[in-house]
Design a protein around this motif. Sequence first.
Motif, short mmCIF file in Angstrom:
data_model
loop_
_atom_site.label_atom_id
_atom_site.label_comp_id
_atom_site.label_asym_id
_atom_site.label_seq_id
_atom_site.Cartn_x
_atom_site.Cartn_y
_atom_site.Cartn_z
N VAL A 170 34.20 23.83 20.74
CA VAL A 170 33.90 23.75 19.30
C VAL A 170 34.37 22.40 18.75
CG1 VAL A 170 34.37 24.76 17.03
CG2 VAL A 170 33.98 26.25 19.01
N LEU A 171 35.52 21.93 19.22
CA LEU A 171 35.99 20.61 18.81
C LEU A 171 35.05 19.51 19.31
CD1 LEU A 171 39.82 21.05 19.48
CD2 LEU A 171 38.75 20.73 17.25
N ASP A 172 34.52 19.70 20.51
CA ASP A 172 33.61 18.71 21.08
C ASP A 172 32.25 18.70 20.38
OD1 ASP A 172 35.51 18.00 22.97
OD2 ASP A 172 34.71 19.36 24.51
N HIS A 173 31.90 19.82 19.75
CA HIS A 173 30.59 19.96 19.11
C HIS A 173 30.75 20.34 17.64
CE1 HIS A 173 28.25 19.72 22.87
NE2 HIS A 173 29.26 20.37 23.42
N PRO A 174 31.15 19.40 16.81
CA PRO A 174 31.33 19.73 15.39
C PRO A 174 30.05 20.21 14.72
CG PRO A 174 31.44 17.35 15.76
CD PRO A 174 31.49 18.00 17.10
N GLU A 175 28.90 19.85 15.30
CA GLU A 175 27.64 20.31 14.71
C GLU A 175 27.49 21.83 14.81
OE1 GLU A 175 26.72 19.54 19.08
OE2 GLU A 175 27.94 18.60 17.49
N TRP A 176 28.24 22.47 15.71
CA TRP A 176 28.19 23.93 15.82
C TRP A 176 28.67 24.61 14.54
CZ3 TRP A 176 30.43 25.23 21.38
CH2 TRP A 176 29.51 24.80 22.34
N LEU A 177 29.51 23.91 13.77
CA LEU A 177 30.04 24.50 12.54
C LEU A 177 29.00 24.56 11.43
CD1 LEU A 177 33.64 23.01 12.31
CD2 LEU A 177 32.89 25.15 13.36
#
Length: 480
Positions: free
Chosen positions: A155-162
Motif C-alpha cells: 500500500v505504501l508502494d502504491h499510493p494510487e490504491w488509496l
Amino acid sequence: MAQGQEERSSSAFGRGVVSDALASVDEPGALAVRRDTGWRRGYPRHFRRLVEVGARDHQAAMAIARDGLSAVHERMCWLPVTGGHDRRVAEAFATPSPQPALESVTVRGDGDPEREFTLPYKGDRLSGANLRRRLDDWVESGVIEPGVRDAVGQVLDHPEWLDVRDRTFVVLGAGAEMGPLRSLLRWGGHVVAIDLARPGIWSPLFDLARSGAGSLTAPVGPAGVDASDPSQHAGADLLHDTGRIGDYLMGVEGPMVLGNYVYADGGVNLRLSAATDALAVHLSQRPDVALAYLATPTDVFVAPDDAVSQANSGLDSAFLKSVRRPLRALSGGRLLQRQYPPIVDGPAISDTIVPQQGPNYLLAKRIHRWRATAAAADGQLVSMNIAPPTRTKSVTKNRALAAAYAGAHRFGVEVFDPSTANTLMAAMLVHDLRTGGYAAKGDVWAAEAAGAAHGGLWRSPYDPRSALGIAAVLGIGGAR
C-alpha cells in the motif's frame, strides 16, 4: 427451524450449529457437542475441535464452513412484524414490509483526499520509512505476521490504491471503533453507512464526513430526506429492518464492498451475525459485491511453523521464567503452560479463546470466518483479516478483560489503540481489494495467517489463556 423456548435459547442454537458443522467430518466430535450440558463452560474445546479437524484436511475445513453456515440459516428464525409463524431468515428479503421504503441522505466533505498511507501510533503519525521500521519491528517482536507487513508495504508502494472512488463501501455497524469508515472518508471514498437510528451515533459520523474528503450516505425514512438535521432521522435496524435494508442496498450503485463490523452484547450479537450473513448472501446475487470481515484475535487458528519456532525458542527467556515451575505446581499445572509442544506433529494450533467473552461472541465471529472461506472458494472477492487485540469500549467495559489487556505487555502481547487498529485494518482492506483478496493468499489457513495482526498471541511462549489471570492481576492498576 427452532420451535419452543428451549430450542430458542442461544445455547441450544450454538450447540446445534457447531454439532451440524462437525457432523459430516467428525461424528464423535458432533456427538460430544450434543452431549455437552454445560455449553457456556465447555464451548472452547468444541470450537477448537472445529479447527483441529480442518487443520489437516482442506476439504474438511470447507465442509465445516459450508455445513456450519447452512445450520445457521436452518436454525435461525425470522418473524415478520405483522406476526404469523417462524420463517427462514432469507424470507425477510422476499416479504414486503409494511413500512415505507428507505431513502437516502448524503453528506459530503470538502477536504483534500490523502494519497499517502499514514498510521497513528502512540501520539505520532507514522509514514514512509518510519512506518516501515515500525512494521519490521512488529514482525521481529512477533506482533504481526510477515504477510501484514508485506501487504501494508505494498500500500505504501502504491499510493494510487488509496483512491477508493471506484467502489461504494457499505459499512454495517458504521459507528464501530474497528471499522474502516474514518480512513475511507479521509481517502475520498463513498461510504453507505448502516447503524441504529440513534442521533448519538449519526451526529459524529456526519461531522466526520463534513471534515473529510469523501461522502457518507445514510438510510432515512421519507421525513428525513430534507431535514435540517439528518442525524435525527438517519439509521435502520439490521435485526428488525432486515428486508428493507436489503432492498435499499440492492439499489446502491456498485461495485460494492459489503463490510461487516457489527457488534452487540450476548445473544443479540449472534442474531446480528445471522442477519448480516443473510444480507451478504442476498446482496451477493449481484456480481459486483465483495465481502469484508475482521476476525477476532481471541479464537483458534492454525499457526505457521515459524510462529511455533519463535514461541518455543522464547520460553527460556520468557517473563516469570524463574518462578514458572512453582506457579505451575501451586496451580495444578494451569498457569504458564507452554503454548506449543516442543515437537509439533502436524499443524500447530494457537488457541487464544478468552472464555469470558462467551460462546455467542465466538460463534458470531466464526460465522464471519466461515462465510469468508466459502465465498472466496466460490470465486467472490473477499477481504478477511485478523484484527489485533484492541482497547475498544466493548472490551474494556469488562473489568477483567481490561485488566488483562493492561498487563498483556508483560507477556509480549501488544494491545492496540482503536485508531491504530482500524487504520491498519483499513490498509489491509485496500490491499486485498487491489490484489485478489483472501483467495489469492493460499488455502484457508495460509490466507488467515497472511492477514494476522494478532498482537503477539500466536508467538507467545505461554498458552495465552494460562497467562490471562496473571496478566489481569498485573494490569489492575493500569486498566482504563
